[in-house]
Design an enzyme around this catalytic site. Structure first.
Site, PDB file in Angstrom:
ATOM      1  N   ASP A 164     -80.066   3.075   0.984  1.00  0.00           N
ATOM      2  CA  ASP A 164     -81.503   2.860   1.150  1.00  0.00           C
ATOM      3  C   ASP A 164     -81.962   1.703   0.261  1.00  0.00           C
ATOM      4  O   ASP A 164     -81.144   0.902  -0.200  1.00  0.00           O
ATOM      5  CB  ASP A 164     -82.271   4.146   0.841  1.00  0.00           C
ATOM      6  CG  ASP A 164     -81.948   4.712  -0.551  1.00  0.00           C
ATOM      7  OD1 ASP A 164     -81.499   3.923  -1.428  1.00  0.00           O
ATOM      8  OD2 ASP A 164     -82.137   5.919  -0.772  1.00  0.00           O
ATOM      9  N   HIS A 186     -74.908  -1.576  -4.311  1.00  0.00           N
ATOM     10  CA  HIS A 186     -74.955  -0.695  -5.473  1.00  0.00           C
ATOM     11  C   HIS A 186     -75.945   0.449  -5.291  1.00  0.00           C
ATOM     12  O   HIS A 186     -76.136   1.247  -6.213  1.00  0.00           O
ATOM     13  CB  HIS A 186     -75.306  -1.493  -6.728  1.00  0.00           C
ATOM     14  CG  HIS A 186     -74.205  -2.383  -7.196  1.00  0.00           C
ATOM     15  ND1 HIS A 186     -74.345  -3.289  -8.233  1.00  0.00           N
ATOM     16  CD2 HIS A 186     -72.927  -2.527  -6.764  1.00  0.00           C
ATOM     17  CE1 HIS A 186     -73.205  -3.937  -8.414  1.00  0.00           C
ATOM     18  NE2 HIS A 186     -72.328  -3.491  -7.527  1.00  0.00           N
ATOM     19  N   HIS A 212     -63.417  -6.455  -3.112  1.00  0.00           N
ATOM     20  CA  HIS A 212     -62.264  -6.845  -3.916  1.00  0.00           C
ATOM     21  C   HIS A 212     -61.209  -7.535  -3.072  1.00  0.00           C
ATOM     22  O   HIS A 212     -60.556  -8.475  -3.540  1.00  0.00           O
ATOM     23  CB  HIS A 212     -61.674  -5.614  -4.616  1.00  0.00           C
ATOM     24  CG  HIS A 212     -62.347  -5.291  -5.907  1.00  0.00           C
ATOM     25  ND1 HIS A 212     -61.731  -5.430  -7.127  1.00  0.00           N
ATOM     26  CD2 HIS A 212     -63.593  -4.842  -6.168  1.00  0.00           C
ATOM     27  CE1 HIS A 212     -62.561  -5.085  -8.093  1.00  0.00           C
ATOM     28  NE2 HIS A 212     -63.703  -4.706  -7.528  1.00  0.00           N
ATOM     29  N   ASP A 213     -61.039  -7.084  -1.844  1.00  0.00           N
ATOM     30  CA  ASP A 213     -60.053  -7.736  -0.992  1.00  0.00           C
ATOM     31  C   ASP A 213     -60.519  -9.121  -0.570  1.00  0.00           C
ATOM     32  O   ASP A 213     -59.777 -10.098  -0.684  1.00  0.00           O
ATOM     33  CB  ASP A 213     -59.771  -6.886   0.242  1.00  0.00           C
ATOM     34  CG  ASP A 213     -58.670  -7.487   1.109  1.00  0.00           C
ATOM     35  OD1 ASP A 213     -57.647  -7.917   0.535  1.00  0.00           O
ATOM     36  OD2 ASP A 213     -58.826  -7.548   2.327  1.00  0.00           O
ATOM     37  N   PRO A 220     -66.478 -11.827  -9.533  1.00  0.00           N
ATOM     38  CA  PRO A 220     -67.553 -11.978 -10.514  1.00  0.00           C
ATOM     39  C   PRO A 220     -67.636 -10.762 -11.434  1.00  0.00           C
ATOM     40  O   PRO A 220     -67.768  -9.633 -10.953  1.00  0.00           O
ATOM     41  CB  PRO A 220     -68.814 -12.103  -9.646  1.00  0.00           C
ATOM     42  CG  PRO A 220     -68.440 -11.492  -8.336  1.00  0.00           C
ATOM     43  CD  PRO A 220     -66.975 -11.687  -8.153  1.00  0.00           C
ATOM     44  N   ASP A 240     -57.581 -10.353   3.539  1.00  0.00           N
ATOM     45  CA  ASP A 240     -56.198 -10.360   4.057  1.00  0.00           C
ATOM     46  C   ASP A 240     -55.385  -9.151   3.621  1.00  0.00           C
ATOM     47  O   ASP A 240     -54.160  -9.131   3.773  1.00  0.00           O
ATOM     48  CB  ASP A 240     -55.483 -11.641   3.616  1.00  0.00           C
ATOM     49  CG  ASP A 240     -55.261 -11.699   2.109  1.00  0.00           C
ATOM     50  OD1 ASP A 240     -55.884 -10.900   1.369  1.00  0.00           O
ATOM     51  OD2 ASP A 240     -54.465 -12.547   1.660  1.00  0.00           O
ATOM     52  N   GLY A 293     -59.234 -14.080   0.135  1.00  0.00           N
ATOM     53  CA  GLY A 293     -59.800 -13.830   1.446  1.00  0.00           C
ATOM     54  C   GLY A 293     -59.531 -12.422   1.938  1.00  0.00           C
ATOM     55  O   GLY A 293     -58.821 -11.634   1.310  1.00  0.00           O
ATOM     56  N   SER A 330     -80.790   8.356  -5.456  1.00  0.00           N
ATOM     57  CA  SER A 330     -80.135   8.671  -4.171  1.00  0.00           C
ATOM     58  C   SER A 330     -78.764   7.994  -4.142  1.00  0.00           C
ATOM     59  O   SER A 330     -78.559   7.035  -3.412  1.00  0.00           O
ATOM     60  CB  SER A 330     -80.995   8.196  -2.998  1.00  0.00           C
ATOM     61  OG  SER A 330     -81.337   6.826  -3.147  1.00  0.00           O
ATOM     62  N   VAL A 370     -60.800 -12.141  -3.219  1.00  0.00           N
ATOM     63  CA  VAL A 370     -59.537 -12.624  -3.792  1.00  0.00           C
ATOM     64  C   VAL A 370     -58.583 -12.988  -2.652  1.00  0.00           C
ATOM     65  O   VAL A 370     -58.119 -12.126  -1.927  1.00  0.00           O
ATOM     66  CB  VAL A 370     -58.900 -11.547  -4.698  1.00  0.00           C
ATOM     67  CG1 VAL A 370     -57.653 -12.113  -5.374  1.00  0.00           C
ATOM     68  CG2 VAL A 370     -59.903 -11.077  -5.750  1.00  0.00           C
TER      69      VAL A 370
END
Length: 335
Positions: free
Chosen positions: A260, A198, A73-74, A168, A81, A79, A255, A77
């Site tokens: 993994d 994920h 997320h950082d 996205p 920063d 870059g 898991s 958006v």
């Protein structure tokens, strides 16, 4: 003889590089970044981050995937920063955008920052802390602990509209996903490799139930690509017709807190939670990678690829040198 000379020169270069890398001095990276950037100014920085991350994950294992997501997320958006940390005052900041409403990790980044301020005041940026915390979140989930480039500085601007434009959505198709990534100078391989994040964590029903379970393509039905034995399990957890359902579902049920290859096996068997997960089968290159990882006997290739992809993401629109600032408190108010 000419070929032999070329090979000898190449060997000399490799050996020289290895000597510099093992000397303890910073190794030049990308656009002002370096491995070991804080070697002289705060040599214990990475160890302090790891120690604090151990405590954070020990207290709440769900914070490992949360802090991994925090980096995406950082970086996507404005870059990498730390603009995600800035708070709203006169204008709405990134953290108040709808796509950020379930984001967790603000308090933990501040907690790590406070430790570093005690050791090395006004030295380590919040942007670098986010990247190091994400790396350690992966490591503490039995994933790789790769070297990170540091030297980022913190941005001074944060606007919610940027989050809507740059992140996205989980319902994205493969074409949209590749566009979102290419705009950030990331390729198809970065997309399919980073999607493997994920393999740890949870998602709220509100982020996928509409697209996957109850209103696929606005037709009021289930996504036909969803595994027919997996769908009833999700329906038990997610309430139909509730667009704000905050119930959590594990993204990798087998898991959920172990880094993994289960994610790729799930996607290959049509048990990906998001449309964006399942979309990886709709492109030749990403599909081939999913298939290879789903049948792999070892995580070696994936861990190597993941380390590279995370490095690539960590380079998005970075501020270095005289650009940006070093904040004492990451969650300052944006003007």
């Amino acid at each position: 003889m000419a070929l032999l000379l070329v090979l000898v020169r190449a060997l000399i270069v490799v050996v020289a590089a290895a000597v510099v890398s093992s000397s303890g001095l910073p190794v030049p990276g990308y656009d002002g970044l370096a491995i070991g950037f804080y070697h002289e100014t705060c040599p214990q920085a990475e160890e302090l981050v790891l120690a604090e991350m151990r405590e954070i994950v020990r207290e709440d294992k769900t914070l490992a995937p949360a802090l991994l997501r925090f980096m995406l997320h950082d970086c996507f958006v404005r870059g990498c920063d730390a603009s995600i940390m800035l708070k709203s005052r006169k204008m709405m900041a990134e953290r108040d955008a709808l796509l950020s409403c379930s984001l967790r990790g603000y308090e933990q980044i501040e907690r790590i920052k406070a430790k570093l301020e005690e050791a090395c005041p006004m030295t380590v940026s919040c942007a670098d802390i986010i990247v190091m915390a994400a790396r350690d979140a992966v490591f503490l989930s039995n994933g790789p602990r790769y070297q990170v480039e540091t030297g980022r500085r913190d941005g001074k601007v944060s606007c919610d509209i940027d989050a809507y434009n740059d992140l996205p959505p989980p319902g994205s198709n493969i074409v949209d996903l590749k566009i979102y990534f290419s705009v950030k100078n990331l390729g198809w391989k970065d997309l399919v490799v980073l999607s493997g994040s994920h393999t740890i964590g949870r998602a709220q029903c509100a982020s996928f139930a509409g697209d996957r379970l109850y209103n696929y393509s606005g037709e009021g039905k289930q996504d036909p690509s969803l595994n027919t034995t997996y769908a009833p399990e999700l329906r038990k957890a997610c309430v139909p017709g509730d667009p704000f359902d905050e119930t959590y579902v594990e993204m990798d049920p087998g898991s959920p807190y172990t880094f993994d290859l289960s994610y790729y096996r799930d996607v290959y068997s049509k048990r990906g939670l998001f449309l964006s997960d399942q979309a990886l089968l709709d492109d030749r290159w990403t599909r081939e990678y999913v298939e290879r990882m789903a049948s792999a006997d070892s995580t070696e290739e994936y861990f190597r690829d993941y380390s590279k992809a995370m490095t690539n993401m960590g380079r998005i629109e970075v501020l270095t040198g005289d650009n940006g600032e070093i904040r004492k408190v990451c969650g300052a108010y944006v003007d």
